[in-house]
Design a protein around this motif. Structure first.
Motif, mmCIF file in Angstrom:
data_model
loop_
_atom_site.group_PDB
_atom_site.id
_atom_site.type_symbol
_atom_site.label_atom_id
_atom_site.label_comp_id
_atom_site.label_asym_id
_atom_site.label_seq_id
_atom_site.Cartn_x
_atom_site.Cartn_y
_atom_site.Cartn_z
ATOM 1 N N SER A 147 0.816 -1.215 0.000
ATOM 2 C CA SER A 147 0.000 0.000 0.000
ATOM 3 C C SER A 147 0.849 1.264 0.000
ATOM 4 N N SER A 148 2.123 1.148 0.374
ATOM 5 C CA SER A 148 3.018 2.311 0.341
ATOM 6 C C SER A 148 3.241 2.816 -1.076
ATOM 7 N N LEU A 149 2.923 1.988 -2.083
ATOM 8 C CA LEU A 149 3.133 2.367 -3.491
ATOM 9 C C LEU A 149 1.847 2.852 -4.153
ATOM 10 N N HIS A 150 0.854 3.233 -3.365
ATOM 11 C CA HIS A 150 -0.436 3.613 -3.941
ATOM 12 C C HIS A 150 -0.338 4.830 -4.845
ATOM 13 N N ASP A 151 0.670 5.658 -4.651
ATOM 14 C CA ASP A 151 0.853 6.840 -5.496
ATOM 15 C C ASP A 151 1.764 6.570 -6.697
ATOM 16 N N PHE A 152 2.182 5.317 -6.884
ATOM 17 C CA PHE A 152 3.097 4.974 -7.969
ATOM 18 C C PHE A 152 2.502 3.845 -8.811
ATOM 19 N N PRO A 153 1.465 4.147 -9.599
ATOM 20 C CA PRO A 153 0.791 3.080 -10.349
ATOM 21 C C PRO A 153 1.692 2.310 -11.289
ATOM 22 N N GLN A 212 -5.403 5.593 4.632
ATOM 23 C CA GLN A 212 -5.009 4.186 4.600
ATOM 24 C C GLN A 212 -6.102 3.340 3.953
ATOM 25 N N HIS A 213 -7.343 3.660 4.274
ATOM 26 C CA HIS A 213 -8.480 2.914 3.733
ATOM 27 C C HIS A 213 -8.613 3.139 2.223
ATOM 28 N N GLU A 214 -8.531 4.381 1.795
ATOM 29 C CA GLU A 214 -8.703 4.701 0.383
ATOM 30 C C GLU A 214 -7.621 4.084 -0.490
ATOM 31 N N ALA A 215 -6.405 3.989 0.031
ATOM 32 C CA ALA A 215 -5.293 3.460 -0.762
ATOM 33 C C ALA A 215 -5.550 2.038 -1.232
ATOM 34 N N MET A 216 -6.316 1.272 -0.462
ATOM 35 C CA MET A 216 -6.576 -0.119 -0.846
ATOM 36 C C MET A 216 -7.432 -0.205 -2.097
ATOM 37 N N SER A 217 -8.266 0.813 -2.353
ATOM 38 C CA SER A 217 -9.107 0.797 -3.552
ATOM 39 C C SER A 217 -8.272 0.913 -4.826
ATOM 40 N N VAL A 218 -7.108 1.536 -4.727
ATOM 41 C CA VAL A 218 -6.205 1.612 -5.874
ATOM 42 C C VAL A 218 -5.832 0.212 -6.342
ATOM 43 N N PHE A 219 -5.562 -0.663 -5.401
ATOM 44 C CA PHE A 219 -5.158 -2.030 -5.754
ATOM 45 C C PHE A 219 -6.340 -2.857 -6.253
ATOM 46 N N ARG A 220 -7.554 -2.567 -5.750
ATOM 47 C CA ARG A 220 -8.721 -3.277 -6.279
ATOM 48 C C ARG A 220 -8.908 -2.947 -7.760
ATOM 49 N N ALA A 221 -8.609 -1.714 -8.146
ATOM 50 C CA ALA A 221 -8.730 -1.330 -9.554
ATOM 51 C C ALA A 221 -7.735 -2.099 -10.418
ATOM 52 N N VAL A 222 -6.482 -2.170 -9.979
ATOM 53 C CA VAL A 222 -5.442 -2.829 -10.779
ATOM 54 C C VAL A 222 -5.656 -4.339 -10.802
ATOM 55 N N GLU A 223 -5.994 -4.928 -9.660
ATOM 56 C CA GLU A 223 -6.184 -6.378 -9.599
ATOM 57 C C GLU A 223 -7.293 -6.849 -10.542
#
Length: 511
Positions: free
Chosen positions: A140-146, A421-432
């Motif tokens: 999740s630390s990489l949420h700003d680095f797609p 912290q919560h919002e960052a996880m949605s970034v990964f749901r999009a990519v996955e």
């Protein structure tokens, strides 16, 4: 223990909500330094110390939240947080125990692959066992680095954690060998790091160019910013509805949202009544959808009786109304928050209920993971806590979802790192899943996220806001959606296999 404790603190400062990425690497390097020359037993205690400082700083905001909304005196809330941190700390402790077992027996480059694989595996275990709690995972630390997280469509967020920790271990091995003037081994580790990094970048560049498709619909996420202290007051429900109506109209008609199909997402429990019983609210929402020609997705509580005369089952639900005012479907939250929305653990729950009198008594939903709106639009729904679990988003897509809606109310957390912290996880749901994610949060952070993990729009917290974007509806299934965690498990196996010959031979190699 000193370096492990400070390592855990610095590590946390690199995660969302704090965002100091150099601190994350410094924290992990301090942790690895603390493990040098340790045996498995000492390694376990060192990993446990790292975990306690890390998780306590990561989750400190639970204390004021429990105090304010759980009616538990503040001095008693910190032991509750410490108890949770104690359990979560067992996972880095287990990792450190295994790592130190192989520390003296394995070449550093092999130790790095083993450590990277096992780190992702322990995070997967944390996110799965005992209902799971994958909050604040390393990736999740990489949420700003797609660009660096595109492999999540194959390996999930846990595979990204493995790769990131593998990179840190390669750097650490490079430092160790450089200090010992082992030039050849240093070169291997240096090349290994750049192979991992450039491989991830190359895959990212290829994948980020694949999802630039023409927009099919206009998505609108509405953030009402209704204070939690008055949210459930019946006297403000009319004002709340009017606020959502006004913001929605602004998003649909004042922001160049000229597509025929408009999907509007309101937050979790935006409608603070039982929609199924309130004919006045039903009429108003249906009329609004008809007048404005929108698909309206909103949160509300619901209930039903399994058998006549039985205890009612209560659900945290989402409803979708079509442009003609028809109710198209209801989704009931399937993964509830333990000790928040339901009380697990049998007799122990009764004791916990005494100290947490406001804990909910919801039931687990069984309705499908997606609602079909039209022939071309099927909405997958994740309510609040559900958005941190990769498998639930995958299930929604496998049920036909071509767009994901995350509905949440993070007002509970106040102005803390938790909403970020919560919002960052949605970034990964999009990519996955390779789906657009429309995230509507009562007090923020609301966001619209592209299938490559790029945030197209985002909001500040605790301000009324509306964001819009023209989005495409994708139908292809990513490898993660098709095969689930099998790709991740295979990757972990490949990372761990090189250690087997050294274990069998019991050679004291120090390369």
């Amino acid at each position: 223990m000193f370096f492990a404790l400070f390592g855990g603190l610095f590590y946390t400062l690199g995660l969302p909500g704090y965002g100091c990425l150099p601190c994350l690497f410094l924290g992990l390097l301090l942790f690895l330094y603390a493990l040098e020359d340790k045996g498995p037993r000492q390694g376990f205690y060192t990993g446990f110390s790292f975990g306690m400082s890390h998780f306590f700083l990561l989750l400190w905001w639970l204390a004021p939240t429990i105090n304010q909304y759980g009616r538990l005196p503040l001095p008693l809330t910190f032991p509750v947080v410490a108890l949770l941190a104690l359990y979560l700390s067992l996972y880095p402790a287990l990792w450190a125990c295994v790592y130190t077992y192989f520390l003296k027996k394995t070449p550093r480059i092999v130790l790095a692959t083993l450590g990277g694989g096992l780190w992702g595996l322990t995070e997967w275990m944390r996110g799965t066992l005992f209902t799971g709690f994958p909050w604040g995972v390393l990736a999740s630390s990489l949420h700003d680095f797609p660009l660096l997280i595109q492999l999540a469509d194959l390996l999930s967020i846990y595979g990204i954690s493995s790769l990131l920790f593998l990179s840190v271990l390669l750097i650490w091995g490079f430092i160790i060998h450089l200090r010992n003037k082992s030039w050849k081994e240093s070169l291997y580790l240096f090349l290994g790091f750049w192979t991992v990094f450039l491989g991830a970048v190359y895959y990212g560049k290829v994948k980020m160019n694949e999802y630039d498709v023409p927009p099919d619909i206009c998505a609108v996420a509405v953030q009402g910013a209704v204070p939690q202290s008055i949210k459930w007051d019946p006297g403000v429900m009319e004002e709340t509805l009017n606020k959502y109506f006004s913001l929605t109209k602004e998003g649909c008609f004042e922001r160049d949202c000229d597509n025929k199909t408009r999907l509007v997402v309101w937050p979790e429990t935006a409608v603070t009544t039982y929609y199924q019983d309130d004919s006045v609210v039903q009429e108003r929402l249906q009329e609004f959808s008809r007048e404005n020609g929108v698909f309206l997705l909103f949160g509300s509580l619901s209930y039903e009786f399994s058998t006549p005369g039985s205890r009612p089952q209560y659900f945290n639900s989402a409803y979708l109304i079509g442009p003609n005012g028809d109710l198209l479907g209801r989704y009931d939250k399937r993964h509830l928050v333990p000790f928040g929305e339901y009380m697990p653990l049998g007799p122990f729950s009764e004791l916990a209920k005494h100290y947490l009198p406001t804990a909910g008594d919801f039931d687990t939903g069984v309705r499908g993971a997606a609602i079909r709106a039209t022939d071309g639009l099927t909405v997958g729904i994740l309510i609040c806590f559900e958005s941190i679990f990769p498998g639930l988003a995958r299930d929604a897509v496998n049920h036909g979802a071509n767009i994901l809606a995350v509905m949440t109310n993070d007002a509970w957390f106040g102005r803390t790192p938790a909403p970020y912290q919560h919002e960052a996880m949605s970034v990964f749901r999009a990519v996955e899943t390779r789906r657009w994610v429309i995230r509507s949060a009562n007090t923020g952070v609301s966001s619209i996220i592209a299938p490559d993990g790029t945030r197209i729009e985002t909001t500040e917290i605790f301000v009324p806001a509306v964001i819009t974007a023209k989005v495409g509806l994708l139908t292809d299934k990513s490898p993660y959606v098709r095969y689930g965690d099998y790709g991740f498990f295979l990757f972990v196996l490949l990372l761990c296999v090189p250690v087997l010959p050294f274990t069998a031979c019991r050679q004291g190699l120090t390369l």
